[in-house]
Design a protein around this motif. Structure first.
Motif, PDB file in Angstrom:
ATOM      1  N   ASN A  71       0.835  -1.174   0.000  1.00  0.00           N
ATOM      2  CA  ASN A  71       0.000   0.000   0.000  1.00  0.00           C
ATOM      3  C   ASN A  71       0.878   1.235   0.000  1.00  0.00           C
ATOM      4  OD1 ASN A  71      -2.055   1.959   0.849  1.00  0.00           O
ATOM      5  ND2 ASN A  71      -3.264   0.080   1.012  1.00  0.00           N
ATOM      6  N   ILE A  72       0.822   1.996  -1.076  1.00  0.00           N
ATOM      7  CA  ILE A  72       1.614   3.214  -1.169  1.00  0.00           C
ATOM      8  C   ILE A  72       0.659   4.368  -1.410  1.00  0.00           C
ATOM      9  CG2 ILE A  72       3.536   4.356  -2.322  1.00  0.00           C
ATOM     10  CD1 ILE A  72       4.206   1.496  -3.458  1.00  0.00           C
ATOM     11  N   ALA A  73       0.641   5.295  -0.505  1.00  0.00           N
ATOM     12  CA  ALA A  73      -0.172   6.497  -0.665  1.00  0.00           C
ATOM     13  C   ALA A  73      -1.598   6.168  -1.102  1.00  0.00           C
ATOM     14  CB  ALA A  73       0.461   7.465  -1.667  1.00  0.00           C
ATOM     15  N   ARG A  74      -2.271   5.360  -0.343  1.00  0.00           N
ATOM     16  CA  ARG A  74      -3.685   5.021  -0.565  1.00  0.00           C
ATOM     17  C   ARG A  74      -3.918   4.268  -1.874  1.00  0.00           C
ATOM     18  NH1 ARG A  74      -7.606   6.714   2.036  1.00  0.00           N
ATOM     19  NH2 ARG A  74      -7.311   7.678   4.035  1.00  0.00           N
ATOM     20  N   THR A  75      -2.868   3.800  -2.470  1.00  0.00           N
ATOM     21  CA  THR A  75      -3.022   3.000  -3.680  1.00  0.00           C
ATOM     22  C   THR A  75      -2.482   1.611  -3.387  1.00  0.00           C
ATOM     23  OG1 THR A  75      -2.516   4.993  -4.888  1.00  0.00           O
ATOM     24  CG2 THR A  75      -2.558   2.956  -6.137  1.00  0.00           C
ATOM     25  N   SER A  76      -3.250   0.587  -3.745  1.00  0.00           N
ATOM     26  CA  SER A  76      -2.792  -0.766  -3.463  1.00  0.00           C
ATOM     27  C   SER A  76      -2.175  -1.380  -4.702  1.00  0.00           C
ATOM     28  CB  SER A  76      -3.949  -1.633  -2.997  1.00  0.00           C
ATOM     29  OG  SER A  76      -4.565  -1.025  -1.916  1.00  0.00           O
ATOM     30  N   PHE A  77      -1.043  -2.009  -4.527  1.00  0.00           N
ATOM     31  CA  PHE A  77      -0.348  -2.684  -5.625  1.00  0.00           C
ATOM     32  C   PHE A  77      -0.359  -4.176  -5.329  1.00  0.00           C
ATOM     33  CE2 PHE A  77       1.696   0.865  -7.837  1.00  0.00           C
ATOM     34  CZ  PHE A  77       1.496   1.871  -6.919  1.00  0.00           C
ATOM     35  N   PHE A  78      -0.941  -4.955  -6.219  1.00  0.00           N
ATOM     36  CA  PHE A  78      -0.909  -6.408  -6.084  1.00  0.00           C
ATOM     37  C   PHE A  78       0.119  -6.904  -7.072  1.00  0.00           C
ATOM     38  CE2 PHE A  78      -4.945  -7.078  -3.843  1.00  0.00           C
ATOM     39  CZ  PHE A  78      -5.462  -5.814  -3.945  1.00  0.00           C
ATOM     40  N   HIS A  79       1.082  -7.674  -6.605  1.00  0.00           N
ATOM     41  CA  HIS A  79       2.034  -8.136  -7.606  1.00  0.00           C
ATOM     42  C   HIS A  79       2.241  -9.639  -7.541  1.00  0.00           C
ATOM     43  CE1 HIS A  79       4.995  -7.871  -4.293  1.00  0.00           C
ATOM     44  NE2 HIS A  79       5.489  -8.911  -4.917  1.00  0.00           N
ATOM     45  N   ILE A  80       2.580 -10.211  -8.682  1.00  0.00           N
ATOM     46  CA  ILE A  80       3.047 -11.585  -8.725  1.00  0.00           C
ATOM     47  C   ILE A  80       4.310 -11.572  -9.561  1.00  0.00           C
ATOM     48  CG2 ILE A  80       0.724 -12.522  -8.542  1.00  0.00           C
ATOM     49  CD1 ILE A  80       0.928 -13.265 -11.492  1.00  0.00           C
TER      50      ILE A  80
ATOM     51  N   ASN B 165     -11.170  -0.681  -2.357  1.00  0.00           N
ATOM     52  CA  ASN B 165     -11.022  -1.812  -1.449  1.00  0.00           C
ATOM     53  C   ASN B 165     -11.567  -3.048  -2.156  1.00  0.00           C
ATOM     54  OD1 ASN B 165     -10.741  -3.473   0.672  1.00  0.00           O
ATOM     55  ND2 ASN B 165     -12.144  -2.406   2.029  1.00  0.00           N
ATOM     56  N   VAL B 166     -10.697  -3.707  -2.907  1.00  0.00           N
ATOM     57  CA  VAL B 166     -11.169  -4.774  -3.781  1.00  0.00           C
ATOM     58  C   VAL B 166     -11.018  -6.134  -3.126  1.00  0.00           C
ATOM     59  CG1 VAL B 166     -10.757  -3.590  -5.921  1.00  0.00           C
ATOM     60  CG2 VAL B 166      -8.925  -4.859  -4.840  1.00  0.00           C
ATOM     61  N   ASN B 167     -11.543  -7.103  -3.794  1.00  0.00           N
ATOM     62  CA  ASN B 167     -11.442  -8.483  -3.378  1.00  0.00           C
ATOM     63  C   ASN B 167     -10.063  -9.008  -3.798  1.00  0.00           C
ATOM     64  OD1 ASN B 167     -11.559 -11.239  -3.426  1.00  0.00           O
ATOM     65  ND2 ASN B 167     -13.631 -11.315  -4.244  1.00  0.00           N
ATOM     66  N   ALA B 168      -9.207  -9.203  -2.804  1.00  0.00           N
ATOM     67  CA  ALA B 168      -7.803  -9.481  -3.103  1.00  0.00           C
ATOM     68  C   ALA B 168      -7.619 -10.794  -3.840  1.00  0.00           C
ATOM     69  CB  ALA B 168      -7.006  -9.495  -1.815  1.00  0.00           C
ATOM     70  N   ALA B 169      -8.338 -11.815  -3.396  1.00  0.00           N
ATOM     71  CA  ALA B 169      -8.177 -13.125  -4.042  1.00  0.00           C
ATOM     72  C   ALA B 169      -8.524 -13.023  -5.522  1.00  0.00           C
ATOM     73  CB  ALA B 169      -9.071 -14.146  -3.367  1.00  0.00           C
ATOM     74  N   MET B 170      -9.521 -12.190  -5.815  1.00  0.00           N
ATOM     75  CA  MET B 170      -9.920 -12.064  -7.200  1.00  0.00           C
ATOM     76  C   MET B 170      -8.832 -11.397  -8.029  1.00  0.00           C
ATOM     77  SD  MET B 170     -13.321 -10.428  -8.811  1.00  0.00           S
ATOM     78  CE  MET B 170     -12.941  -8.879  -9.534  1.00  0.00           C
ATOM     79  N   VAL B 171      -8.219 -10.363  -7.489  1.00  0.00           N
ATOM     80  CA  VAL B 171      -7.179  -9.681  -8.256  1.00  0.00           C
ATOM     81  C   VAL B 171      -6.019 -10.639  -8.532  1.00  0.00           C
ATOM     82  CG1 VAL B 171      -5.550  -7.782  -8.272  1.00  0.00           C
ATOM     83  CG2 VAL B 171      -7.811  -7.450  -7.326  1.00  0.00           C
ATOM     84  N   PHE B 172      -5.656 -11.425  -7.533  1.00  0.00           N
ATOM     85  CA  PHE B 172      -4.557 -12.367  -7.763  1.00  0.00           C
ATOM     86  C   PHE B 172      -4.944 -13.391  -8.807  1.00  0.00           C
ATOM     87  CE2 PHE B 172      -2.918 -11.191  -3.446  1.00  0.00           C
ATOM     88  CZ  PHE B 172      -1.809 -10.552  -3.950  1.00  0.00           C
ATOM     89  N   GLU B 173      -6.139 -13.920  -8.673  1.00  0.00           N
ATOM     90  CA  GLU B 173      -6.542 -14.916  -9.668  1.00  0.00           C
ATOM     91  C   GLU B 173      -6.607 -14.298 -11.051  1.00  0.00           C
ATOM     92  OE1 GLU B 173      -9.413 -18.020  -9.491  1.00  0.00           O
ATOM     93  OE2 GLU B 173      -9.175 -18.137  -7.322  1.00  0.00           O
ATOM     94  N   PHE B 174      -6.963 -13.045 -11.085  1.00  0.00           N
ATOM     95  CA  PHE B 174      -7.008 -12.365 -12.372  1.00  0.00           C
ATOM     96  C   PHE B 174      -5.609 -12.267 -12.971  1.00  0.00           C
ATOM     97  CE2 PHE B 174      -6.925  -8.728 -15.136  1.00  0.00           C
ATOM     98  CZ  PHE B 174      -7.976  -9.052 -15.985  1.00  0.00           C
ATOM     99  N   LEU B 175      -4.646 -11.943 -12.134  1.00  0.00           N
ATOM    100  CA  LEU B 175      -3.274 -11.851 -12.637  1.00  0.00           C
ATOM    101  C   LEU B 175      -2.792 -13.209 -13.169  1.00  0.00           C
ATOM    102  CD1 LEU B 175      -1.554  -9.531 -10.014  1.00  0.00           C
ATOM    103  CD2 LEU B 175      -1.973  -9.022 -12.393  1.00  0.00           C
ATOM    104  N   TYR B 176      -3.163 -14.285 -12.449  1.00  0.00           N
ATOM    105  CA  TYR B 176      -2.756 -15.599 -12.955  1.00  0.00           C
ATOM    106  C   TYR B 176      -3.414 -15.883 -14.285  1.00  0.00           C
ATOM    107  CZ  TYR B 176      -1.288 -16.238  -8.196  1.00  0.00           C
ATOM    108  OH  TYR B 176      -0.702 -16.066  -6.996  1.00  0.00           O
TER     109      TYR B 176
END
Lengths: 734, 441
Positions: free
Chosen positions: B49-58, B72-83
């Motif tokens: 979390n940087i300055a109110r922005t969330s970065f999801f990385h793989i 405020n998103v669904n984290a599992a979904m973002v990760f699955e989306f990246l995969y």
């Protein structure tokens, strides 16, 4: 990265793009366009080429079109007047017979971020909403949201909103979900999209056709819907049942969240849903990709706040693999600590012990702290391990063990003797300031039990000149004064030296000097005066047998479940928890949950003369309870005349909760003496009580009650209610 | 919703950047680079979390993929989306590497354009995407005029994962049971934890809208049949070979196409398959796992400057089967100065850069045993730190399913076109690979 010489690069590209020879050769032309995009990605400013790129958009090659559109979307806001030139081409494309071209043009037109765009895009969007190709409709629906975000303050166009609501019945599932999202954004100020009964049922029936992303979105939107009655509720739940075990973790978790939300009045349904989702959650914790594993672990932690027993038998799944990244290991250790019970404690400790020698000092320290947490319940085994770790003579481990000892002594005073013995036997001292502070605190607090304490402390006082951390110095001052109070003969001389050094000699830190002056002046007032100030309250040994934390109600965390917050840790949104705790008493679900509570109070015999009822009120934290318990006097003590109910702890807790008595903690299983701490509120007073079953001949329960402010009548009511509740399970079992 | 997607190479250079929503600025790209890729310490969490922005990385090999959002998103979904993104890209151009991303970057922009719109996922099925993206990069797929025109007719809303009017001259299907077996064993040979996570991957080249039914030796089904008296004798004798009749599946999940209601009620797996390659099911088992290899370590410290290591591996499966690509990795202390290795089979080498002895054997039959012994010389150090003894890890590939799973049948029914179950050519293959296969020493 070609940050330097960029101007030349742009000029060269410009020359090439406007060269008629290049334009004639489609492949070369496209190559140059690709080059422009590449530079754009790398952060180079290629906006000077806008004119040439607009020209390149007039082509039949779709790929080239896409590239040019990407370029235009990026720079349109910088060059609004030039971007207008491109709009004609785009509008023409919007009428192309190929739906793909139509969609593409519409999407990119909506992506232009510049003022005054609305008037150009409104008509194509409205046309797109009625397009016969679903691909175009998808784009058009989101186009509405984009149009709104361009001019957020304009009035909402009612016709578009109505059109979008109508499109919720579109045969294409993606259009449906896009509609929901678009409406949500457009109507944000009015509270978002309205999910009424027909819409909710329509969405539920379409769930199967949606892809996983859409399912996840729809499940989130459905959180807003409140079913009318139990029949409808259970219909919905049985429809959603299959999704609890979805192949996609995010769908399963989103379904669980919806379940918890809808069934907030039916704890049994909630528990069942949790049980059924435990398998997919565990599978996520063992997923091949570590990020998903991490997300799974975070959610397991949340579920465990209410149902600590759910994952008890699966503790082995939370053993760390050697190659796992540390963020997963930390979470797994936190979970392991919570999962410990009588059967698995040996194996879990064995496992944690092997992490203590991990290469990463942070991980090792976390593992040691985890053992310390378990030590509050199983002190003997853990102390053995911790003592064994000291023998490794590694700085970071020693320091962590000493810090763990400090915390342990505070939480679990009966282990003091054993800890003091170990500290005395420990030869080498921690090197970092955290560890030093912990050691000094132990020496000062329990100096009377560590015979070598003054000598160790003398070493620190002699080495004061080389000590850098002022926190250590302050701790040293406090510890020396405390030591002086219990062993004056050995300490007097060095305390004098210490104070002299800190006050008169070269001590540059003002805080240290102030602290030293404070103690100096205190000592001038006399030893007794000092004792009163310096020796604060020690932790109460009677609290020591408390184990396990209270099981939180599910609604405490259900609102943040399946969002970012469980992953981000506690620091991100502490407010949410506070808010949900504060609005608890007024929540309507509570009232529905406990409809029979009034009956219970009425049926109690003493209650006929005056109406006094108990209420739950906001929950007390362990710390507040402990503080109040120590401060207050026992007002009432009564032997109840029957043993404690032989039921499972959670049954007892549920029974007590039914009559609005909150359980704070109780001893596990058949430990003797058995104790429980409970509290409740009644017409303006707070009642705290302790149930104690002493090992004796009759084994009868003794209740001690403390209250603030005093109200004898309320105590009588409370005791009678308590009596009837505790006898009920007894009667059932016999 | 996702505000933007960025792809970086290991140095932190941006390879792809696509911003979907205007709340994400250009500086977000740099923020992630500075705070995560170039950070000194280890990665603390896949969510930053940087300055109110969330970065999801793989991370894939040395490529970073980051999704950025302010909601405020669904984290599992973002990760699955990246995969899923990675899967799609792999389907288009193979392995995700810097080279491939640079070569296909136009294609990736096209994909990003279709997959997400305004931050909302739109279409992520490779099969359906192929209709939209007209790049030459698509592996072995020749586009026809016919398919072009199907864009409009395709999305009927009924079955999103299969187009209508597919025709093949040969109706074929390939079934792969891919398992990875994970083990953590104590030095005394006690199994601390073991599980198999498996996938059934299917490649179907079938005409029309076929209805398929898949059967395996699931314990619940077999038990039910046994009770019912209609014992399928032929099926049972087939299974007899492995000595294990049925397996208990802990949990399993299916592709969207499988009718879950039917699975719940009758435990039968029936579906209309997507065209091409897809994952039919994913499962986990923890009971009665066949551990293909036993590793028996023996580490002796001779004085302060010498270590003697002896490792025996035993293969534990039918002698007629051959395991392949066997690799045993024996970690060595950091202050190793020299290593002498003797092994009976294969090649062993000390790799100083990896602090390990790597022992490779190309092939090994079942019920065999092989051993390696090594003498490790240590530099004397004044570091009192004890060597943490990382576990011995192992990699291999075996031609059977360590969970014991067997495919009993896969029946194909297509009523409208005239081909029957017998006309379909079916291939079944079992591959068991090592996941995290570690023995502590």
């Amino acid at each position: 990265m070609p940050y330097f010489g960029s101007e030349e690069m742009v000029k060269e590209l410009k020359r090439a793009l406007s060269n008629p020879n290049v334009q004639a050769d489609r492949l070369r032309y496209k190559n140059y366009i690709t080059k422009v995009i590449r530079y754009m990605t790398q952060g180079l400013d290629v906006s000077a080429l806008f004119m040439d790129m607009v020209k390149a958009s007039a082509t039949v090659d779709i790929v080239q079109k896409k590239l040019v559109y990407l370029y235009m979307c990026t720079y349109a806001s910088d060059k609004p007047d030039l971007a207008l030139l491109a709009i004609n081409t785009l509008r023409k494309d919007c009428a192309d017979p190929n739906p793909m071209v139509r969609g593409l043009a519409l999407r990119n037109m909506c992506n232009f971020r510049m003022p005054g765009m609305t008037e150009y895009i409104e008509q194509p969007i409205v046309a797109g909403l009625r397009d016969k190709a679903s691909y175009v409709r998808r784009v058009a629906v989101l186009g509405c949201a984009k149009m709104h975000s361009l001019q957020p303050n304009t009035e909402i166009d009612g016709t578009i909103v109505n059109e979008l609501y109508a499109l919720l019945r579109d045969p294409d599932p993606v259009v449906v979900v896009n509609c929901l999202c678009a409406l949500e954004e457009i109507l944000k100020d009015e509270g978002g999209v309205v999910i009424n009964k027909p819409i909710a049922h329509h969405l539920l029936n379409r769930m199967k056709d949606l892809d996983s992303w859409a399912q996840s979105e729809v499940l989130t939107f459905l959180l807003r819907y409140h079913p009318r009655g139990d029949d409808e509720l259970f219909d919905i739940l049985s429809l959603l049942d299959a999704f609890l075990q979805s192949a996609h973790a995010h769908v399963a978790v989103a379904t669980l969240r919806l379940f918890l939300h809808l069934a907030s009045a039916h704890p049994a349904v909630q528990a069942d849903a949790l049980l059924r989702t435990s398998a997919p959650l565990l599978a996520t914790c063992g997923a091949a990709s570590r990020e998903l594993r991490f997300a799974g672990l975070c959610h397991v932690q949340q579920v465990m706040r209410s149902q600590p027993g759910l994952f008890g038998m699966h503790y082995k799944r939370f053993f760390c693999g050697y190659s796992e990244p540390s963020y997963i290991k930390f979470r797994k250790m936190e979970i392991l600590v919570e999962l410990v019970n009588d059967e698995n404690v040996a194996l879990v400790l064995e496992e944690l012990r092997s992490y203590c020698t991990d290469v990463s000092p942070e991980l090792a320290q976390a593992a040691i702290a985890a053992i310390g947490r378990i030590a509050r319940t199983y002190s003997e085994k853990c102390l053995d391990i911790l003592t064994g770790l000291l023998a490794l003579k590694q700085d970071h481990i020693t320091s962590a063990v000493i810090q763990t000892f400090r915390d342990l002594v505070w939480f679990c005073p009966q282990s003091t003797a054993a800890v003091c013995q170990t500290v005395e036997a420990c030869v080498d001292s921690p090197q970092d300031s955290e560890g030093k502070q912990a050691l000094l605190w132990l020496l000062g607090e329990h100096g009377d039990q560590i015979s070598s304490a003054p000598y160790v402390m003398e070493g620190y006082i002699d080495g004061l000149k080389t000590e850098l951390s002022s926190a250590v110095k302050m701790e040293l001052l406090t510890a020396s004064v405390k030591m002086f109070l219990c062993r004056p003969a050995e300490t007097q001389d060095m305390l004098g030296r210490l104070l002299h050094y800190c006050i008169a000699e070269e001590e540059s830190d003002v805080c240290v000097r102030d602290r030293a002056l404070l103690y100096y002046r205190l000592l001038q007032r006399g030893v007794e005066e000092t004792r009163k100030v310096v020796t604060g309250p020690k932790s109460d040994p009677s609290m020591s047998v408390l184990t396990g934390r209270q099981e939180e109600p599910i609604r405490q965390w259900a609102s943040t479940f399946n969002t970012l917050s469980p992953l981000a840790g506690r620091d991100l949104c502490p407010q949410t928890a506070v808010v949900s705790a504060a609005d608890q008493p007024s929540s309507s679900a509570e009232k529905e949950l406990l409809p029979e509570s009034t009956d219970v109070t009425l049926s109690s015999p003493d209650d006929t003369e005056e109406e006094i009822s108990l209420s739950l009120g906001p929950p007390l934290s362990h710390e507040t309870f402990e503080k109040m318990w120590l401060d207050l006097e026992v007002l009432h003590r009564q032997t109840l005349g029957f043993p404690r109910p032989r039921t499972a702890p959670d049954t007892l807790q549920a029974a007590l909760q039914l009559v609005k008595i909150q359980t704070l903690a109780f001893t596990p299983g058949d430990t003797v003496p058995w104790k429980a701490y409970i509290y409740t509120r009644s017409t303006g007073t707070l009642i705290l009580a302790e149930l104690l079953q002493a090992p004796g001949s009759d084994e009868s329960l003794v209740v001690s009650v403390k209250q603030q402010p005093v109200n004898q009548h309320a105590i009588r009511v409370f005791v009678s209610i308590l009596k009837s509740v505790l006898q009920t399970p007894n009667a059932d079992s016999s | 919703m996702i505000g933007g997607l960025f792809i970086y190479n290991h140095k932190g250079e941006v390879l792809i950047s696509r911003v979907y929503r205007d709340d994400i600025g250009r500086n977000a790209v740099d923020a992630f680079r500075v705070n995560v890729i170039h950070a000194r310490q280890q990665v603390r969490s896949p969510v930053t979390n940087i300055a109110r922005t969330s970065f999801f990385h793989i991370k894939r090999s040395n490529i970073w993929l980051a999704a950025v959002t302010k909601q405020n998103v669904n984290a599992a979904m973002v990760f699955e989306f990246l995969y899923k993104m990675c899967d799609v890209m792999t389907a288009y151009f193979g392995k995700i590497s810097e080279e491939n991303i640079k070569n296909n970057f136009v294609l990736i922009y096209e994909l990003l354009d279709e997959i997400l719109d305004f931050g909302y996922p739109q279409n992520s099925e490779t099969g359906a995407l192929k209709t939209f993206i007209t790049q030459q990069g698509i592996k072995g797929q020749v586009r026809t005029k016919e398919e072009q025109s199907q864009i409009t007719s395709q999305v009927t809303g009924q079955i999103g994962w299969r187009r209508e009017g597919i025709k093949y001259r040969r109706n074929e299907l390939f079934l792969d049971v891919l398992e990875s077996v994970n083990l953590l064993m104590s030095p005394q040979g006690q199994v601390l934890s073991a599980h198999v996570s498996g996938r059934v991957v299917m490649k179907s080249y079938l005409s029309g809208m076929p209805e398929c039914k898949f059967g395996m030796n699931d314990k619940i089904v077999i038990d039910k049949q046994g009770k019912g008296g209609t014992t399928d004798d032929s099926g049972k004798s087939e299974l007899g070979g492995s000595g294990k009749q049925s397996i208990a599946i802990d949990d399993c999940t299916f592709h969207q196409c499988v009718r879950l209601s039917k699975f719940d009620s009758e435990r039968s797996i029936s579906f209309i398959p997507p065209d091409g390659e897809y994952e039919l099911m994913r499962y986990r088992t923890t009971k009665d796992i066949i551990l293909p290899f036993r590793v028996i370590p023996l580490v002796r410290e001779v004085g302060r400057t010498k270590l003697e290591v002896k490792v025996v591996i035993k293969s534990n499966f039918k002698p007629s089967l051959l395991a392949q690509k066997i690799e045993v990795r024996i970690p060595t202390p950091l202050n190793t100065s020299g290593v002498q290795v003797i092994c009976m089979k294969g090649k062993a080498k000390y790799k100083a850069s990896e602090n390990a002895i790597v022992w490779k054997i190309k092939r090994m039959a079942g019920m065999k045993e092989s051993q390696i012994s090594a003498e490790i010389e240590l530099l004397p150090t004044n570091d009192k730190k004890k060597w943490a003894r990382p576990p011995i890890s192992m990699n291999f590939e075996v031609p059977f399913a360590p969970s014991g799973l067997k495919v009993r049948y896969l029946k194909v029914f297509e009523s409208k076109l005239n081909y029957s179950d017998h006309d379909v050519i079916k291939w079944v293959r079992y591959i068991g690979r090592s996941g995290i296969y570690e023995t502590r020493c």
